[in-house]
Motif scaffolding. Structure first.
Motif, PDB file in Angstrom:
ATOM      1  N   ALA A  64      27.895  85.726 -89.029  1.00 18.56           N
ATOM      2  CA  ALA A  64      26.767  85.868 -90.284  1.00 18.56           C
ATOM      3  C   ALA A  64      26.270  84.689 -90.757  1.00 18.56           C
ATOM      4  CB  ALA A  64      27.183  87.060 -91.107  1.00 18.56           C
ATOM      5  N   TRP A  65      24.884  84.588 -91.223  1.00 18.51           N
ATOM      6  CA  TRP A  65      24.695  83.490 -91.863  1.00 18.51           C
ATOM      7  C   TRP A  65      25.022  83.348 -93.170  1.00 18.51           C
ATOM      8  CZ3 TRP A  65      21.976  83.410 -96.921  1.00 18.51           C
ATOM      9  CH2 TRP A  65      21.491  82.258 -96.792  1.00 18.51           C
ATOM     10  N   SER A  66      25.486  82.075 -93.742  1.00 17.74           N
ATOM     11  CA  SER A  66      25.917  82.050 -94.760  1.00 17.74           C
ATOM     12  C   SER A  66      25.813  80.583 -95.264  1.00 17.74           C
ATOM     13  CB  SER A  66      27.509  82.170 -95.020  1.00 17.74           C
ATOM     14  OG  SER A  66      28.309  81.500 -94.050  1.00 17.74           O
ATOM     15  N   GLY A  94      23.275  87.349-103.022  1.00 23.21           N
ATOM     16  CA  GLY A  94      24.044  87.293-101.684  1.00 23.21           C
ATOM     17  C   GLY A  94      25.178  86.612-102.052  1.00 23.21           C
ATOM     18  N   VAL A  95      25.596  86.503-103.123  1.00 19.76           N
ATOM     19  CA  VAL A  95      26.792  85.547-103.762  1.00 19.76           C
ATOM     20  C   VAL A  95      27.893  86.418-103.173  1.00 19.76           C
ATOM     21  CG1 VAL A  95      28.278  84.700-105.473  1.00 19.76           C
ATOM     22  CG2 VAL A  95      25.582  84.322-105.399  1.00 19.76           C
ATOM     23  N   VAL A 126      28.931  91.942 -92.923  1.00 19.75           N
ATOM     24  CA  VAL A 126      27.533  92.045 -93.596  1.00 19.75           C
ATOM     25  C   VAL A 126      26.662  93.218 -92.700  1.00 19.75           C
ATOM     26  CG1 VAL A 126      25.490  90.819 -94.433  1.00 19.75           C
ATOM     27  CG2 VAL A 126      27.891  89.628 -94.290  1.00 19.75           C
ATOM     28  N   ILE A 127      26.226  94.266 -93.540  1.00 22.39           N
ATOM     29  CA  ILE A 127      25.037  95.127 -93.310  1.00 22.39           C
ATOM     30  C   ILE A 127      23.778  95.240 -94.035  1.00 22.39           C
ATOM     31  CG2 ILE A 127      24.997  97.558 -92.723  1.00 22.39           C
ATOM     32  CD1 ILE A 127      27.895  97.722 -92.767  1.00 22.39           C
ATOM     33  N   PHE A 128      22.906  94.822 -93.470  1.00 23.62           N
ATOM     34  CA  PHE A 128      21.557  94.928 -94.056  1.00 23.62           C
ATOM     35  C   PHE A 128      20.602  95.786 -93.486  1.00 23.62           C
ATOM     36  CE2 PHE A 128      17.012  92.885 -94.667  1.00 23.62           C
ATOM     37  CZ  PHE A 128      17.279  93.110 -95.877  1.00 23.62           C
ATOM     38  N   PHE A 147      20.954  91.051-100.789  1.00 25.20           N
ATOM     39  CA  PHE A 147      20.795  92.534-100.707  1.00 25.20           C
ATOM     40  C   PHE A 147      21.424  93.250 -99.463  1.00 25.20           C
ATOM     41  CE2 PHE A 147      16.581  91.037-102.803  1.00 25.20           C
ATOM     42  CZ  PHE A 147      17.140  91.403-104.300  1.00 25.20           C
ATOM     43  N   SER A 148      22.468  92.583 -99.170  1.00 29.16           N
ATOM     44  CA  SER A 148      23.228  93.363 -98.221  1.00 29.16           C
ATOM     45  C   SER A 148      24.347  94.109 -98.401  1.00 29.16           C
ATOM     46  CB  SER A 148      23.576  92.290 -96.925  1.00 29.16           C
ATOM     47  OG  SER A 148      24.270  91.368 -97.321  1.00 29.16           O
ATOM     48  N   VAL A 149      24.792  95.041 -97.706  1.00 30.09           N
ATOM     49  CA  VAL A 149      26.111  95.836 -98.023  1.00 30.09           C
ATOM     50  C   VAL A 149      27.127  94.965 -97.149  1.00 30.09           C
ATOM     51  CG1 VAL A 149      27.378  98.042 -97.783  1.00 30.09           C
ATOM     52  CG2 VAL A 149      25.127  98.052 -98.152  1.00 30.09           C
TER      53      VAL A 149
END
Length: 281
Positions: A6-8, A50-51, A62-64, A83-85
């Protein structure tokens, strides 16, 4: 489902950027630059959502908006999709101790069996999306595999010509590990080891099987004693006849062999009878 990254971004730099955006927004409000201050505040809030913190040997799924965005494995403080789960999945090695299961071996004898399974998650996406509650999935599939393997072997063999649960622990463990790996790969789980921790006859036949084992041990011991006694008797006769020290006819040779066999094989110490000759000689 296949795991992907995932993007980070670095969390320290991200938090520094958030602080700068907030300072810029406050300064803009003091300067009455609302059209600049409001976007700065919005961007700061979006980044702050997103922290996340990832501990060693953990991963974050990560689920969006219901879509899988990837998995974060880098440890430390990070900023990922806003704002992701985020679901935390442990990648550490764990043990599962099965309950004592009552099954029938290949001969139909009821036995009690239990095992310990050492495993870890290697694909967090499969663990989250391909199965429901992967810990419970591991538990159920482990007990199912133990039952399946236990029914393909006898508990014990009295001939020594076949693999058994009691006598071939390594082979049984290897087959159990392979069986579990085949069942658990759908959940992204790697089985490191599986070994039996408990193995016994069920209580209703334990006493009868114990007597059978004792009888088998006695027969085996008797066979070994007889085999050794025959060799000792043959050696004794050969030594006596060596160099014409003693001449034995067939009848006396048979009598001596009989006496030697009785003395060696007997459970109790043999009582010798000394022949001092006849009264009529």
């Amino acid at each position: 489902m296949q795991e992907r990254q995932a993007w980070s971004m670095n969390g320290v730099l991200g938090i520094g950027l958030i602080v700068l955006l907030l300072v810029g927004g406050v300064f803009s409000f003091f300067q009455s630059l609302f059209l600049l201050g409001i976007p700065l505040f919005i961007i700061a809030v979006v980044l702050a959502s997103g922290v996340t913190i990832v501990q060693p040997n953990q991963s974050i799924v990560v689920i969006f908006l219901g879509k899988y965005m990837g998995t974060v494995r880098r440890e430390g403080i990070l900023i990922t999709v806003p704002f992701s789960v985020r679901r935390t999945i442990s990648l550490r090695v764990r043990n599962f101790n099965s309950n004592r299961l009552k099954v029938n071996d290949v001969n139909g004898n009821p036995i009690e069996i239990a095992a310990v399974v050492v495993f870890k998650v290697v694909d967090a996406a499969k663990a989250v999306f391909d199965v429901d509650k992967y810990e419970q999935f591991v538990s159920i599939q482990s007990e199912t595999a133990i039952r399946a393997v236990a029914t393909t072997y006898p508990y014990d063999s009295f001939t020594g010509e076949e693999l058994t649960l009691r006598g071939n622990a390594d082979e049984v463990s290897n087959e159990l590990t392979a069986e579990l790996q085949e069942r658990l790969k759908v959940a992204g789980v790697e089985v490191i080891e599986a070994r039996l921790t408990h193995l016994a006859y069920s209580t209703e036949i334990a006493q009868a099987m114990l007597q059978r084992q004792q009888a088998s041990a006695i027969i085996s011991a008797r066979e070994q004693i007889v085999h050794g006694a025959v060799g000792m008797a043959q050696d004794a006769i050969a030594r006596l006849e060596e160099g014409n020290t003693v001449e034995l006819d067939d009848e006396r040779r048979v009598a001596m062999i009989n006496n030697l066999m009785v003395a060696i094989v007997s459970d109790h110490g043999a009582q010798p009878v000394i022949n001092t000759g006849s009264l009529y000689q």
